[in-house]
Scaffold this motif. Structure first.
Motif, PDB file in Angstrom:
ATOM      1  N   LYS A 158     -13.077   5.123   4.961  1.00 41.95           N
ATOM      2  CA  LYS A 158     -13.520   5.891   6.113  1.00 41.95           C
ATOM      3  C   LYS A 158     -12.352   6.702   6.658  1.00 41.95           C
ATOM      4  CE  LYS A 158     -15.037   2.135   8.054  1.00 41.95           C
ATOM      5  NZ  LYS A 158     -15.655   1.183   9.011  1.00 41.95           N
ATOM      6  N   PRO A 159     -12.587   7.896   7.176  1.00 44.25           N
ATOM      7  CA  PRO A 159     -11.488   8.698   7.727  1.00 44.25           C
ATOM      8  C   PRO A 159     -10.689   7.966   8.800  1.00 44.25           C
ATOM      9  CG  PRO A 159     -13.453  10.038   7.508  1.00 44.25           C
ATOM     10  CD  PRO A 159     -13.868   8.627   7.195  1.00 44.25           C
ATOM     11  N   SER A 160     -11.364   7.180   9.626  1.00 39.81           N
ATOM     12  CA  SER A 160     -10.676   6.470  10.706  1.00 39.81           C
ATOM     13  C   SER A 160      -9.736   5.388  10.198  1.00 39.81           C
ATOM     14  CB  SER A 160     -11.693   5.846  11.656  1.00 39.81           C
ATOM     15  OG  SER A 160     -12.488   4.890  10.972  1.00 39.81           O
ATOM     16  N   GLN A 161      -9.834   5.052   8.909  1.00 39.25           N
ATOM     17  CA  GLN A 161      -8.968   4.031   8.325  1.00 39.25           C
ATOM     18  C   GLN A 161      -7.724   4.611   7.661  1.00 39.25           C
ATOM     19  OE1 GLN A 161     -12.201   2.280   5.832  1.00 39.25           O
ATOM     20  NE2 GLN A 161     -11.542   0.324   6.697  1.00 39.25           N
ATOM     21  N   VAL A 162      -7.594   5.931   7.641  1.00 40.91           N
ATOM     22  CA  VAL A 162      -6.546   6.561   6.842  1.00 40.91           C
ATOM     23  C   VAL A 162      -5.566   7.339   7.709  1.00 40.91           C
ATOM     24  CG1 VAL A 162      -6.070   8.272   5.038  1.00 40.91           C
ATOM     25  CG2 VAL A 162      -8.028   6.715   4.820  1.00 40.91           C
ATOM     26  N   ALA A 163      -4.278   7.083   7.505  1.00 45.66           N
ATOM     27  CA  ALA A 163      -3.205   7.866   8.104  1.00 45.66           C
ATOM     28  C   ALA A 163      -2.223   8.224   6.992  1.00 45.66           C
ATOM     29  CB  ALA A 163      -2.497   7.096   9.217  1.00 45.66           C
ATOM     30  N   ILE A 164      -1.449   9.271   7.199  1.00 45.92           N
ATOM     31  CA  ILE A 164      -0.476   9.733   6.213  1.00 45.92           C
ATOM     32  C   ILE A 164       0.893   9.178   6.567  1.00 45.92           C
ATOM     33  CG2 ILE A 164       0.607  11.743   5.138  1.00 45.92           C
ATOM     34  CD1 ILE A 164      -1.852  13.362   5.968  1.00 45.92           C
ATOM     35  N   GLY A 165       1.579   8.562   5.600  1.00 40.51           N
ATOM     36  CA  GLY A 165       2.904   8.008   5.829  1.00 40.51           C
ATOM     37  C   GLY A 165       4.003   8.983   5.438  1.00 40.51           C
ATOM     38  N   LEU A 166       4.972   9.164   6.335  1.00 38.25           N
ATOM     39  CA  LEU A 166       6.041  10.147   6.146  1.00 38.25           C
ATOM     40  C   LEU A 166       7.368   9.605   6.666  1.00 38.25           C
ATOM     41  CD1 LEU A 166       3.796  12.701   7.870  1.00 38.25           C
ATOM     42  CD2 LEU A 166       4.684  13.264   5.635  1.00 38.25           C
ATOM     43  N   PRO A 167       8.487  10.038   6.098  1.00 38.47           N
ATOM     44  CA  PRO A 167       9.780   9.700   6.700  1.00 38.47           C
ATOM     45  C   PRO A 167      10.030  10.563   7.934  1.00 38.47           C
ATOM     46  CG  PRO A 167      10.066  10.772   4.544  1.00 38.47           C
ATOM     47  CD  PRO A 167       8.617  10.798   4.864  1.00 38.47           C
ATOM     48  N   ALA A 168      10.677   9.990   8.927  1.00 39.57           N
ATOM     49  CA  ALA A 168      10.905  10.710  10.177  1.00 39.57           C
ATOM     50  C   ALA A 168      11.972  11.787  10.054  1.00 39.57           C
ATOM     51  CB  ALA A 168      11.294   9.727  11.280  1.00 39.57           C
ATOM     52  N   SER A 169      12.866  11.636   9.084  1.00 38.64           N
ATOM     53  CA  SER A 169      13.949  12.601   8.913  1.00 38.64           C
ATOM     54  C   SER A 169      14.456  12.518   7.486  1.00 38.64           C
ATOM     55  CB  SER A 169      15.091  12.305   9.887  1.00 38.64           C
ATOM     56  OG  SER A 169      15.776  11.120   9.511  1.00 38.64           O
ATOM     57  N   THR A 170      15.382  13.391   7.154  1.00 35.88           N
ATOM     58  CA  THR A 170      15.974  13.357   5.810  1.00 35.88           C
ATOM     59  C   THR A 170      16.769  12.085   5.584  1.00 35.88           C
ATOM     60  OG1 THR A 170      17.853  14.632   6.630  1.00 35.88           O
ATOM     61  CG2 THR A 170      16.063  15.869   5.605  1.00 35.88           C
ATOM     62  N   TYR A 171      17.221  11.436   6.652  1.00 34.94           N
ATOM     63  CA  TYR A 171      17.946  10.176   6.512  1.00 34.94           C
ATOM     64  C   TYR A 171      17.018   9.011   6.186  1.00 34.94           C
ATOM     65  CZ  TYR A 171      22.067  12.358   8.652  1.00 34.94           C
ATOM     66  OH  TYR A 171      23.143  13.167   8.924  1.00 34.94           O
ATOM     67  N   ALA A 172      15.749   9.134   6.546  1.00 32.09           N
ATOM     68  CA  ALA A 172      14.842   7.995   6.509  1.00 32.09           C
ATOM     69  C   ALA A 172      14.250   7.715   5.138  1.00 32.09           C
ATOM     70  CB  ALA A 172      13.718   8.200   7.525  1.00 32.09           C
ATOM     71  N   GLY A 173      14.233   8.687   4.244  1.00 32.39           N
ATOM     72  CA  GLY A 173      13.663   8.462   2.926  1.00 32.39           C
ATOM     73  C   GLY A 173      13.532   9.749   2.155  1.00 32.39           C
ATOM     74  N   ASN A 174      13.507   9.653   0.842  1.00 31.69           N
ATOM     75  CA  ASN A 174      13.295  10.835   0.025  1.00 31.69           C
ATOM     76  C   ASN A 174      11.875  11.352   0.219  1.00 31.69           C
ATOM     77  OD1 ASN A 174      15.867  10.832  -1.240  1.00 31.69           O
ATOM     78  ND2 ASN A 174      15.203   9.119  -2.511  1.00 31.69           N
ATOM     79  N   GLY A 175      11.738  12.667   0.261  1.00 30.95           N
ATOM     80  CA  GLY A 175      10.415  13.248   0.444  1.00 30.95           C
ATOM     81  C   GLY A 175      10.118  13.634   1.873  1.00 30.95           C
ATOM     82  N   VAL A 203     -16.771  11.478  -8.090  1.00 30.53           N
ATOM     83  CA  VAL A 203     -16.057  11.617  -6.823  1.00 30.53           C
ATOM     84  C   VAL A 203     -16.837  12.483  -5.854  1.00 30.53           C
ATOM     85  CG1 VAL A 203     -14.037  12.687  -5.787  1.00 30.53           C
ATOM     86  CG2 VAL A 203     -13.775  11.157  -7.708  1.00 30.53           C
ATOM     87  N   ALA A 204     -17.430  13.564  -6.357  1.00 22.04           N
ATOM     88  CA  ALA A 204     -18.179  14.466  -5.492  1.00 22.04           C
ATOM     89  C   ALA A 204     -19.327  13.741  -4.808  1.00 22.04           C
ATOM     90  CB  ALA A 204     -18.705  15.638  -6.305  1.00 22.04           C
ATOM     91  N   LEU A 205     -19.962  12.821  -5.527  1.00 23.61           N
ATOM     92  CA  LEU A 205     -21.045  12.065  -4.924  1.00 23.61           C
ATOM     93  C   LEU A 205     -20.537  11.183  -3.800  1.00 23.61           C
ATOM     94  CD1 LEU A 205     -23.010  10.985  -8.120  1.00 23.61           C
ATOM     95  CD2 LEU A 205     -23.708  12.686  -6.424  1.00 23.61           C
ATOM     96  N   LEU A 206     -19.320  10.641  -3.990  1.00 25.47           N
ATOM     97  CA  LEU A 206     -18.749   9.764  -2.971  1.00 25.47           C
ATOM     98  C   LEU A 206     -18.230  10.533  -1.776  1.00 25.47           C
ATOM     99  CD1 LEU A 206     -16.846   7.271  -5.273  1.00 25.47           C
ATOM    100  CD2 LEU A 206     -18.727   6.716  -3.745  1.00 25.47           C
ATOM    101  N   ALA A 207     -17.857  11.789  -1.992  1.00 28.47           N
ATOM    102  CA  ALA A 207     -17.230  12.554  -0.916  1.00 28.47           C
ATOM    103  C   ALA A 207     -18.122  12.653   0.304  1.00 28.47           C
ATOM    104  CB  ALA A 207     -16.881  13.956  -1.415  1.00 28.47           C
ATOM    105  N   GLY A 208     -19.431  12.766   0.084  1.00 25.64           N
ATOM    106  CA  GLY A 208     -20.337  12.863   1.222  1.00 25.64           C
ATOM    107  C   GLY A 208     -20.267  11.651   2.113  1.00 25.64           C
ATOM    108  N   GLY A 209     -20.025  10.487   1.512  1.00 24.59           N
ATOM    109  CA  GLY A 209     -19.949   9.281   2.306  1.00 24.59           C
ATOM    110  C   GLY A 209     -18.777   9.279   3.253  1.00 24.59           C
ATOM    111  N   ALA A 210     -17.746  10.066   2.963  1.00 22.93           N
ATOM    112  CA  ALA A 210     -16.569  10.097   3.815  1.00 22.93           C
ATOM    113  C   ALA A 210     -16.839  10.809   5.129  1.00 22.93           C
ATOM    114  CB  ALA A 210     -15.424  10.798   3.086  1.00 22.93           C
ATOM    115  N   HIS A 211     -17.967  11.512   5.229  1.00 23.08           N
ATOM    116  CA  HIS A 211     -18.289  12.218   6.464  1.00 23.08           C
ATOM    117  C   HIS A 211     -19.233  11.429   7.347  1.00 23.08           C
ATOM    118  CE1 HIS A 211     -16.542  16.014   4.977  1.00 23.08           C
ATOM    119  NE2 HIS A 211     -16.925  15.554   3.799  1.00 23.08           N
ATOM    120  N   ALA A 212     -19.666  10.282   6.859  1.00 26.55           N
ATOM    121  CA  ALA A 212     -20.658   9.512   7.600  1.00 26.55           C
ATOM    122  C   ALA A 212     -20.053   8.920   8.860  1.00 26.55           C
ATOM    123  CB  ALA A 212     -21.201   8.390   6.713  1.00 26.55           C
ATOM    124  N   THR A 213     -20.907   8.599   9.824  1.00 23.37           N
ATOM    125  CA  THR A 213     -20.463   7.924  11.035  1.00 23.37           C
ATOM    126  C   THR A 213     -19.913   6.558  10.667  1.00 23.37           C
ATOM    127  OG1 THR A 213     -22.157   9.053  12.317  1.00 23.37           O
ATOM    128  CG2 THR A 213     -21.195   7.065  13.288  1.00 23.37           C
TER     129      THR A 213
END
Length: 392
Positions: free
Chosen positions: A315-332, A35-45
């Motif tokens: 790539k970082p530009s391909q990743v977003a974090i998914g979250l519920p908008a409120s306590t009504y919207a989902g556990n977590g 994984v450490a070897l791959l991590a550097g690739g995540a910073h590439a343009t």
């Protein structure tokens, strides 16, 4: 994950809650070295063929309850604030689980008072696009099980989805396959070379849609942690059978389409504890969970604990974090302060707590929420926090 419940608001109204799975801890030293070897690739343009460059550097993604009503209330597309950069229309659903025939229609007026006409809806799509927004058809959801078991179902999927895109002038599709839509057949153990028909046909269908619409086609995916990060521990039914064949089942789809994928926003909620790259279990609702789960996507991870079988970093530009908008919207549900802690850690490397990620990613794309409707119900807390954090 997301439900079409037509009743009153209730916690977890979006999805089933996967049962926590336990396992003996496997040795991860060799895996982490890989994984450490791959991590550097995540910073590439960024290079490649994704359409993510058309989005702002940090994007806000939200699901809009378009075809159904629930306690959060109906929101017309034209009334969605400009804060939202990608609007996922929920949902396109199949006529039957294995037909591949996807249908989409606006919520009936009897369910959704004030629903727009089709002409008004099409005008709203065009207006959002003129303002630089993306409007996508989200396919599946909790109730829309899709299993492309045959080539005929695959072809029907392509033609029916294409017809919806053309009818409303949409930018692309979001794949929100849940429940039993994706699973791996016994003996299908290599995410780089899948053999399970429902996986192979989905990959082929999405490649066909991308080829049909070209570089402007926007493709996003919203799997649960069970189908992605759990693959670090378990993949399919395992070498001896007996495991849940759905574990990690999105990995071959994501991998095969990584050059076509605009955004992956895994749902960091409605989840059991998941093991991170530190060999520890992480629990939803905290900054720690989002840091650990996102780090796996941006650093890469051994599949089923095998250091010789590493899922490569996105790539970082391909990743977003998914979250519920409120306590009504989902556990977590995660409070805004914890969301910001996670962003600080992943973008800047500050305030990371006990989990240390394998890099910093200032270009990580942003956040997704279920849903725009629930955020409106909650006074736009999610969108306001996003805008405040990124000072938009």
């Amino acid at each position: 994950m997301r439900t079409r419940t037509r009743t009153h608001p209730r916690p977890g109204s979006r999805a089933r809650v996967p049962r926590p799975r336990g396992r003996a801890l496997a040795s991860l030293a060799a895996g982490l070295a890989a994984v450490a070897l791959l991590a550097g690739g995540a910073h590439a343009t960024d290079t490649g063929t994704t359409t993510a460059a058309a989005l702002p550097q940090h994007a806000l993604v939200g699901y809009l309850h378009t075809s159904f009503a629930n306690g959060s209330g109906y929101t017309r597309l034209a009334d969605v604030p400009d804060d939202w950069d990608v609007i996922q229309l929920a949902f396109g659903e199949p006529t039957s689980t294995t037909s591949g025939d996807i249908r989409f229609a606006l919520c009936p007026a009897t369910e959704c008072p004030g629903v727009e006409t089709e002409a008004e809806f099409k005008a709203a799509v065009a207006a959002k696009q003129a303002a630089g927004k993306k409007v996508l058809l989200s396919i599946g959801g909790q109730n829309g099980q899709v299993r492309l078991t045959t080539a005929a179902a695959r072809d029907t999927f392509v033609s029916s989805v294409g017809a919806i895109i053309d009818r409303y002038g949409l930018d692309g599709v979001d794949i929100d396959f849940e429940g039993h839509s994706l699973s791996l057949d016994k003996g299908d153990t290599d995410f780089r070379n899948p053999t399970t028909p429902v996986v192979v046909h989905l990959i082929s269908a999405l490649k066909s849609l991308k080829a049909r619409y070209g570089q402007d086609f926007t493709l996003t995916m919203a799997p649960e942690t069970f189908f992605v990060q759990l693959g670090h521990q378990f993949y399919g039914s395992g070498p001896w059978g007996g495991q849940d064949p759905r574990a990690g089942a999105y990995l071959p789809v994501i991998h095969a389409l990584r050059d076509d994928l605009t955004l992956l926003h895994v749902q960091d909620y409605n989840s059991g504890p998941i093991m991170g790259l530190d060999g520890q279990y992480h629990t939803m609702g905290t900054a720690d969970f989002h840091i650990a789960m996102t780090d796996m996507l941006l650093a890469g991870f051994p599949v089923a604990g095998d250091a010789n079988n590493v899922f490569p970093a996105l790539k970082p530009s391909q990743v977003a974090i998914g979250l519920p908008a409120s306590t009504y919207a989902g556990n977590g549900h995660t409070p805004p302060a914890e969301v910001n802690k996670a962003l600080d850690c992943l973008h800047k490397g500050t305030g990371c707590g006990t989990y240390e990620p394998h890099g910093t990613w200032p270009d990580m794309r942003g956040l997704m929420t279920w849903s725009i409707n629930w955020d409106r119900f909650g006074g736009w807390e999610f969108a306001k926090n996003f805008d405040s954090y990124y000072a938009r």
